[in-house]
Design an enzyme around this catalytic site. Structure first.
Site, short mmCIF file in Angstrom:
data_model
loop_
_atom_site.label_atom_id
_atom_site.label_comp_id
_atom_site.label_asym_id
_atom_site.label_seq_id
_atom_site.Cartn_x
_atom_site.Cartn_y
_atom_site.Cartn_z
N PHE A 11 0.84 -1.21 0.00
CA PHE A 11 0.00 0.00 0.00
C PHE A 11 0.88 1.27 0.00
O PHE A 11 0.87 2.05 -0.96
CB PHE A 11 -0.92 -0.06 1.23
CG PHE A 11 -1.53 1.23 1.65
CD1 PHE A 11 -2.19 2.05 0.73
CD2 PHE A 11 -1.48 1.64 2.99
CE1 PHE A 11 -2.77 3.25 1.14
CE2 PHE A 11 -2.05 2.83 3.39
CZ PHE A 11 -2.69 3.64 2.47
N SER A 118 6.31 2.73 13.56
CA SER A 118 4.87 2.67 13.82
C SER A 118 4.51 3.29 15.16
O SER A 118 5.27 3.19 16.13
CB SER A 118 4.44 1.20 13.79
OG SER A 118 3.21 1.02 14.43
N TYR A 142 4.93 -7.45 16.88
CA TYR A 142 5.06 -6.48 15.78
C TYR A 142 5.70 -5.19 16.29
O TYR A 142 6.65 -4.67 15.70
CB TYR A 142 3.67 -6.19 15.18
CG TYR A 142 3.68 -5.01 14.23
CD1 TYR A 142 4.21 -5.13 12.94
CD2 TYR A 142 3.18 -3.76 14.62
CE1 TYR A 142 4.24 -4.03 12.08
CE2 TYR A 142 3.20 -2.67 13.77
CZ TYR A 142 3.73 -2.81 12.50
OH TYR A 142 3.77 -1.73 11.66
N ASN A 171 -1.91 5.30 11.74
CA ASN A 171 -3.13 4.94 10.98
C ASN A 171 -3.23 5.57 9.59
O ASN A 171 -4.03 6.48 9.36
CB ASN A 171 -4.38 5.32 11.78
CG ASN A 171 -4.47 4.51 13.05
OD1 ASN A 171 -3.85 4.86 14.05
ND2 ASN A 171 -5.20 3.42 13.02
N ARG A 269 -14.10 -3.82 22.28
CA ARG A 269 -13.14 -4.93 22.19
C ARG A 269 -12.10 -4.80 23.30
O ARG A 269 -11.53 -3.72 23.49
CB ARG A 269 -12.43 -4.90 20.84
CG ARG A 269 -13.03 -5.86 19.87
CD ARG A 269 -12.17 -6.07 18.67
NE ARG A 269 -11.69 -4.81 18.10
CZ ARG A 269 -11.26 -4.69 16.85
NH1 ARG A 269 -11.25 -5.74 16.06
NH2 ARG A 269 -10.82 -3.54 16.39
P1 NAD Z 1 1.60 -3.62 3.04
O1 NAD Z 1 1.39 -5.00 3.59
O2 NAD Z 1 0.65 -3.12 2.03
O3 NAD Z 1 3.09 -3.49 2.46
C1 NAD Z 1 4.20 -4.23 2.98
C2 NAD Z 1 4.97 -4.78 1.80
O4 NAD Z 1 6.14 -5.47 2.29
C3 NAD Z 1 4.18 -5.80 0.98
O5 NAD Z 1 4.23 -5.46 -0.40
C4 NAD Z 1 4.85 -7.12 1.28
O6 NAD Z 1 4.75 -8.05 0.20
C5 NAD Z 1 6.28 -6.68 1.55
N1 NAD Z 1 7.01 -7.66 2.38
C6 NAD Z 1 6.60 -8.24 3.53
N2 NAD Z 1 7.54 -9.08 3.99
C7 NAD Z 1 8.58 -9.02 3.11
C8 NAD Z 1 9.85 -9.69 3.04
N3 NAD Z 1 10.24 -10.58 3.97
N4 NAD Z 1 10.66 -9.42 1.98
C9 NAD Z 1 10.27 -8.52 1.02
N5 NAD Z 1 9.09 -7.87 1.05
C10 NAD Z 1 8.25 -8.12 2.08
O7 NAD Z 1 1.65 -2.64 4.31
P2 NAD Z 1 1.68 -1.05 4.38
O8 NAD Z 1 0.47 -0.62 5.09
O9 NAD Z 1 2.01 -0.48 3.04
O10 NAD Z 1 2.91 -0.83 5.37
C11 NAD Z 1 4.17 -0.36 4.93
C12 NAD Z 1 5.05 -0.14 6.15
O11 NAD Z 1 4.47 0.83 7.02
C13 NAD Z 1 5.25 -1.40 7.00
O12 NAD Z 1 6.59 -1.40 7.46
C14 NAD Z 1 4.31 -1.19 8.17
O13 NAD Z 1 4.73 -1.88 9.31
C15 NAD Z 1 4.37 0.32 8.33
N6 NAD Z 1 3.18 0.93 8.97
C16 NAD Z 1 1.99 1.01 8.31
C17 NAD Z 1 0.91 1.64 8.90
C18 NAD Z 1 -0.42 1.79 8.20
O14 NAD Z 1 -1.31 2.44 8.77
N7 NAD Z 1 -0.58 1.25 7.00
C19 NAD Z 1 1.04 2.18 10.20
C20 NAD Z 1 2.26 2.07 10.85
C21 NAD Z 1 3.34 1.46 10.22
#
Ligand code: NAD
Length: 316
Positions: A11, A118, A142, A171, A269
Site C-alpha cells: 500500500f 509505527s 510487531y 493509521n 473490544r
Molecule cells: P503492506 O502490507 O501493504 O506493504 C508491505 C509490503 O512489504 C508488501 O508489499 C509485502 O509483500 C512486503 N514484504 C513483507 N515481507 C517481506 C519480506 N520478507 N521481503 C520482502 N518484502 C516483504 O503494508 P503497508 O500498510 O504499506 O505498510 C508499509 C510499512 O508501514 C510497514 O513497514 C508497516 O509496518 C508500516 N506501517 C503502516 C501503517 C499503516 O497504517 N498502513 C502504520 C504504521 C506502520
C-alpha cells in the site's frame, strides 16, 4: 537520485514508488509479494526495476542496494494479530529484514535510509498527544520489531555512520489499502459499508479516536526525510496531527455518499486503545513536514477510488 523501495508492491510503498517515478527518479523495488500485489505497481511497472525477493536473505538485499543513494524501507508483515499468532515470521521479515537493510546500506555507502516505524511503539499509555520522548511500551511482537529496528538504526548510525530516519506512522489510509490488513481496520470496512449501503459495525460507542493520516502526507514525509540534511538517526511521528472519532468518520462517509446509513454499536473490544493522537512538532522542525490533505479530503478521494475499483478489488 537512485532509490530502493522495499515493500514497494504494498500500500504505502507503491504510492511512494509512483511519486518517485513522477519526480523522474530511478527506482528499484524489492518485494516478496507476501502482502503486496504486483498490480499495485501497474501504472509504473515499465519504469522501474522490480526484484522479487525476501528481505530476510542478506545476499538479495545486498544486490538490491547496489549503487543506490536512498533506501525507503517500507517492507514488513504489518499486522499486530499476525505477529501475535506467529512472532517468528514477523521477526524474520521485520527485524532480520531491517538488520539486513542496514547492513546493505552500510556496505553500499547508501546516503540515507528512511524507515517505516509505527505508532504501536507507544503501546497503550493514555497520555496524549504522543511525543517521541515518551518511553516506548510495545505490546505485541510487531511493535517490538519496529522498536528494535529503531534501536538498530541508532546503533548503525553511531557505529558505521548509516544515516536513518524512522517514521512512526499513525493509521495511514488511502486508495489501494488492502481491506484485509489490520491497519485498514475500521476505515476500509466503513468505506465498503458506505459503498454497499450497509450499516456500519462499531465496537463500543464510536467515540474512540485515531490520528488518521492520508497516504499523500506519508509519501511527502518520506521524500522530505530522504532530502533532509540531518545526520545520525532519529524517530519522528508522521500523522495528520488531529484526532477523529469513528462516529465523525461515519458522519463524513454518510455525507460524502449522500446517505444516512445507521451504525450498529457492539461491545467494546478488550485491549483496544481508546485514543491515539500524535504530536508532530518534531516532524515539522526536523523535516519541514506538515500534512497537506486532511481526513475529510482523504476520505473523499479514497471513497472515489474504491467506488471506481470495487470490481477489480472484489476479484482478488
Ligand atoms: P503492506 O502490507 O501493504 O506493504 C508491505 C509490503 O512489504 C508488501 O508489499 C509485502 O509483500 C512486503 N514484504 C513483507 N515481507 C517481506 C519480506 N520478507 N521481503 C520482502 N518484502 C516483504 O503494508 P503497508 O500498510 O504499506 O505498510 C508499509 C510499512 O508501514 C510497514 O513497514 C508497516 O509496518 C508500516 N506501517 C503502516 C501503517 C499503516 O497504517 N498502513 C502504520 C504504521 C506502520
Amino acid at each position: 537520485m537512485k532509490s530502493l523501495v522495499t515493500g514497494g508492491a504494498g500500500f504505502i510503498g507503491s504510492h511512494l514508488t509512483e511519486a518517485l517515478v513522477a519526480r523522474g527518479e530511478s527506482v528499484r523495488v524489492l518485494d516478496n509479494l507476501a502482502t503486496g500485489y504486483l498490480e499495485n505497481l501497474g501504472a509504473v511497472k515499465n519504469q522501474i526495476e522490480f526484484i522479487q525477493g525476501d528481505l530476510a536473505d542478506l545476499e538479495t538485499v545486498q544486490k538490491a542496494a547496489r549503487a543506490v543513494d536512498v533506501i525507503f524501507h517500507q517492507a514488513a508483515l504489518p499486522s499486530v494479530p499476525r505477529s501475535i499468532k506467529n512472532p517468528r515470521a514477523s521477526h524474520d521479515a521485520n527485524l532480520t529484514g531491517t538488520l539486513n537493510v542496514l547492513i546493505a546500506a552500510r556496505d553500499n555507502q547508501v546516503k540515507r535510509v528512511v524507515m517505516a516505524s509505527s505508532s504501536s511503539v507507544y503501546g497503550n499509555s493514555p497520555a496524549l498527544p504522543k511525543v517521541e520522548t515518551f518511553e516506548p511500551a510495545p505490546l505485541s511482537p510487531y511493535a517490538v520489531t519496529k522498536l528494535a529496528g529503531e534501536y538498530y538504526a541508532r546503533v548503525f548510525a553511531a557505529l558505521y555512520g548509516v544515516s536513518t530516519i524512522c517514521l512512526r506512522y499513525f493509521n495511514v489510509f488511502g486508495p489501494r489499502q488492502d481491506p484485509t490488513s489490520q491497519y485498514a481496520g475500521a476505515l476500509a470496512k466503513f468505506i465498503a459499508c458506505a459503498l454497499r449501503g450497509e450499516p456500519y459495525p462499531v465496537y463500543g460507542d464510536g467515540e474512540q479516536s485515531r490520528d488518521f493520516t492520508y497516504i499523500e502526507n506519508v509519501v511527502r514525509a518520506n521524500l522530505l526525510a530522504a532530502l533532509s540534511e540531518m545526520d545520525g538517526a532519529a524517530a519522528v511521528n508522521i500523522a495528520g496531527g488531529a484526532r477523529t472519532t469513528l462516529n465523525q468518520i461515519i458522519a463524513t462517509l454518510n455525507e460524502l455518499t449522500d446517505q444516512n446509513l445507521p451504525t450498529q454499536y457492539g461491545a467494546p473490544r478488550v485491549g483496544d486503545v481508546l485514543h491515539s493522537h500524535a504530536d508532530i512538532s518534531r516532524a515539522r522542525e526536523l523535516l519541514g513536514y506538515a500534512p497537506t490533505v486532511d481526513v475529510r479530503e482523504g476520505l473523499r478521494r479514497t471513497v472515489e477510488w474504491y467506488a471506481r475499483n470495487s470490481e477489480h478489488k472484489s476479484s482478488r
